[in-house]
Design an enzyme around this catalytic site. Structure first.
Site, PDB file in Angstrom:
ATOM      1  N   ALA A  22      -5.353   4.862   0.026  1.00  0.00           N
ATOM      2  CA  ALA A  22      -4.521   4.401   1.138  1.00  0.00           C
ATOM      3  C   ALA A  22      -5.214   4.713   2.451  1.00  0.00           C
ATOM      4  CB  ALA A  22      -3.156   5.092   1.106  1.00  0.00           C
ATOM      5  N   CYS A  23      -5.107   3.770   3.395  1.00  0.00           N
ATOM      6  CA  CYS A  23      -5.606   4.008   4.744  1.00  0.00           C
ATOM      7  C   CYS A  23      -4.623   3.389   5.727  1.00  0.00           C
ATOM      8  CB  CYS A  23      -7.028   3.473   4.929  1.00  0.00           C
ATOM      9  SG  CYS A  23      -7.204   1.689   4.975  1.00  0.00           S
ATOM     10  N   PRO A  24      -4.747   3.714   7.020  1.00  0.00           N
ATOM     11  CA  PRO A  24      -3.758   3.238   7.985  1.00  0.00           C
ATOM     12  C   PRO A  24      -3.571   1.719   7.978  1.00  0.00           C
ATOM     13  CG  PRO A  24      -5.186   4.864   9.008  1.00  0.00           C
ATOM     14  CD  PRO A  24      -5.748   4.569   7.643  1.00  0.00           C
TER      15      PRO A  24
END
Length: 106
Positions: A10-12
């Site tokens: 997950a990333c922004p």
């Protein structure tokens, strides 16, 4: 029976890096003989969601994240290895080998 590696990426933004890390980890884990399942969390929601059974059966749980993922309570009581997304993209095999060494997996 094959060993099982599960991961969460997950990333922004949840765009390129999330999927690049997931792909790198999946490929490296398969090369090392693991059954593998990687959940991704991004702008298009949660894909390939890890089930309680996936988590219970996993020999290695790896999170490659740049944000706090949704549903972290699912992993309470389990040992989780957390790495940066860039590290997973650059050296997924090396990360898996380090974890194996830590766990005494040959």
């Amino acid at each position: 029976m094959a060993r099982k590696l599960i991961g969460l990426c997950a990333c922004p933004m949840g765009l390129a890096h999330t999927f690049m890390a997931a792909e790198a980890l999946e490929q490296a884990a398969r090369e090392k003989g693991y059954d593998v399942k990687i959940e991704t969390q991004g702008t298009d929601g949660i894909k390939n969601r890890l089930t309680p059974q996936d988590i219970e059966e996993a020999d290695i749980i790896l999170h490659a994240v740049a944000v706090t993922p949704e549903g972290m309570e699912r992993f309470e009581g389990y040992e989780i290895y957390e790495v940066g997304l860039q590290d997973a993209i650059k050296d997924a095999k090396g990360i898996i080998e380090e974890i194996e060494k830590d766990l005494g997996i040959k």
